[in-house]
Design a protein around this motif. Structure first.
Motif, PDB file in Angstrom:
ATOM      1  N   GLY A 145      48.401  33.516  38.033  1.00 16.13           N
ATOM      2  CA  GLY A 145      49.358  34.593  38.199  1.00 16.13           C
ATOM      3  C   GLY A 145      49.214  35.315  39.528  1.00 16.13           C
ATOM      4  O   GLY A 145      48.368  34.966  40.358  1.00 16.13           O
ATOM      5  N   SER A 146      50.057  36.336  39.697  1.00 17.18           N
ATOM      6  CA  SER A 146      50.086  37.099  40.941  1.00 17.18           C
ATOM      7  C   SER A 146      50.058  38.590  40.673  1.00 17.18           C
ATOM      8  O   SER A 146      50.517  39.060  39.624  1.00 17.18           O
ATOM      9  N   LEU A 147      49.508  39.300  41.628  1.00 21.57           N
ATOM     10  CA  LEU A 147      49.540  40.754  41.637  1.00 21.57           C
ATOM     11  C   LEU A 147      49.696  41.212  43.073  1.00 21.57           C
ATOM     12  O   LEU A 147      49.269  40.520  44.000  1.00 21.57           O
ATOM     13  N   ARG A 148      50.272  42.395  43.237  1.00 24.47           N
ATOM     14  CA  ARG A 148      50.380  42.995  44.560  1.00 24.47           C
ATOM     15  C   ARG A 148      49.761  44.380  44.529  1.00 24.47           C
ATOM     16  O   ARG A 148      50.218  45.247  43.787  1.00 24.47           O
ATOM     17  N   THR A 162      41.919  42.185  36.617  1.00 26.88           N
ATOM     18  CA  THR A 162      41.263  41.327  35.631  1.00 26.88           C
ATOM     19  C   THR A 162      42.091  40.068  35.435  1.00 26.88           C
ATOM     20  O   THR A 162      43.274  40.154  35.090  1.00 26.88           O
ATOM     21  N   VAL A 163      41.464  38.921  35.668  1.00 28.27           N
ATOM     22  CA  VAL A 163      42.122  37.630  35.493  1.00 28.27           C
ATOM     23  C   VAL A 163      41.461  36.961  34.291  1.00 28.27           C
ATOM     24  O   VAL A 163      40.261  36.665  34.344  1.00 28.27           O
ATOM     25  N   TYR A 164      42.218  36.755  33.225  1.00 23.51           N
ATOM     26  CA  TYR A 164      41.633  36.273  31.978  1.00 23.51           C
ATOM     27  C   TYR A 164      42.397  35.070  31.459  1.00 23.51           C
ATOM     28  O   TYR A 164      43.590  34.911  31.695  1.00 23.51           O
ATOM     29  N   SER A 165      41.686  34.242  30.741  1.00 29.22           N
ATOM     30  CA  SER A 165      42.311  33.056  30.134  1.00 29.22           C
ATOM     31  C   SER A 165      42.820  33.392  28.748  1.00 29.22           C
ATOM     32  O   SER A 165      42.229  34.195  28.046  1.00 29.22           O
ATOM     33  N   LEU A 173      46.117  43.343  34.423  1.00 31.09           N
ATOM     34  CA  LEU A 173      45.678  42.127  33.753  1.00 31.09           C
ATOM     35  C   LEU A 173      46.646  40.999  34.085  1.00 31.09           C
ATOM     36  O   LEU A 173      47.867  41.193  34.071  1.00 31.09           O
ATOM     37  N   VAL A 174      46.107  39.820  34.348  1.00 32.47           N
ATOM     38  CA  VAL A 174      46.960  38.682  34.663  1.00 32.47           C
ATOM     39  C   VAL A 174      46.241  37.401  34.257  1.00 32.47           C
ATOM     40  O   VAL A 174      45.003  37.356  34.257  1.00 32.47           O
ATOM     41  N   GLN A 175      47.002  36.388  33.905  1.00 30.81           N
ATOM     42  CA  GLN A 175      46.404  35.107  33.548  1.00 30.81           C
ATOM     43  C   GLN A 175      46.125  34.291  34.802  1.00 30.81           C
ATOM     44  O   GLN A 175      46.740  34.519  35.848  1.00 30.81           O
ATOM     45  N   LEU A 212      45.785  33.514  41.207  1.00 31.29           N
ATOM     46  CA  LEU A 212      44.571  34.251  40.855  1.00 31.29           C
ATOM     47  C   LEU A 212      43.675  33.434  39.938  1.00 31.29           C
ATOM     48  O   LEU A 212      44.140  32.653  39.099  1.00 31.29           O
ATOM     49  N   LYS A 213      42.380  33.641  40.125  1.00 29.05           N
ATOM     50  CA  LYS A 213      41.351  32.934  39.365  1.00 29.05           C
ATOM     51  C   LYS A 213      40.478  33.956  38.637  1.00 29.05           C
ATOM     52  O   LYS A 213      40.367  35.106  39.082  1.00 29.05           O
ATOM     53  N   PRO A 214      39.818  33.539  37.564  1.00 28.01           N
ATOM     54  CA  PRO A 214      38.926  34.482  36.873  1.00 28.01           C
ATOM     55  C   PRO A 214      37.875  35.095  37.797  1.00 28.01           C
ATOM     56  O   PRO A 214      37.509  36.272  37.627  1.00 28.01           O
ATOM     57  N   GLU A 215      37.420  34.343  38.786  1.00 27.88           N
ATOM     58  CA  GLU A 215      36.407  34.880  39.692  1.00 27.88           C
ATOM     59  C   GLU A 215      36.958  35.937  40.652  1.00 27.88           C
ATOM     60  O   GLU A 215      36.200  36.552  41.401  1.00 27.88           O
ATOM     61  N   ASP A 216      38.261  36.166  40.629  1.00 29.90           N
ATOM     62  CA  ASP A 216      38.842  37.256  41.407  1.00 29.90           C
ATOM     63  C   ASP A 216      38.751  38.586  40.669  1.00 29.90           C
ATOM     64  O   ASP A 216      39.085  39.633  41.225  1.00 29.90           O
TER      65      ASP A 216
END
Length: 123
Positions: free
Chosen positions: A16-19, A120-123, A11-13, A85-89
């Motif tokens: 944000g970033s993930l690898r 999951t990219v959430y606001s 989960l990330v806002q 990252l965007k919610p659509e990702d």
């Protein structure tokens, strides 16, 4: 049989970033192209990025400039660095590896998938 094991989802806002990482193991194999695909709920699986053995990369237009694919052939591992990252990702991300594997005394075509990891990219 070659197995692909993904890790790094979560989960990330937004912003944000993930690898993500994907390691191939099991048996004797030679990998040509490795890639990442994703599937959002109700949508078809789509290409995110690929990288050839020679290092050539290809990206979906929507991730260009934000995602970077790389590979470490010594570790049989492919990575996907995801920034901004965007919610659509939001999707399940799948690793793919194609090449050949040695089974029953012969080389056979390999086109294997990992089990998927949720991003999951959430606001």
């Amino acid at each position: 049989q070659v197995q692909l094991v993904e890790s790094g989802g979560g989960l990330v806002q937004p912003g944000g970033s993930l690898r993500l990482s994907c390691a191939a193991s099991g048996g004797i194999f030679s990998i040509n192209t490795m890639g990442w695909y994703r599937q959002a709920p109700g949508k078809v699986r789509e290409l995110v990025a690929t990288i050839t053995k020679g290092g050539s990369t290809n990206y979906q237009d929507s991730v260009k400039g934000r995602f970077t694919i790389s590979r470490d052939d010594a570790k049989n591992t492919v990575y996907l660095q995801m920034n901004s990252l965007k919610p659509e990702d939001t999707a399940v991300y799948y690793c793919n590896a194609n090449g050949r594997q040695y089974i029953a005394l012969s080389w056979r075509v390999m086109d294997n998938w990992g089990q998927g990891t949720q991003v999951t990219v959430y606001s």
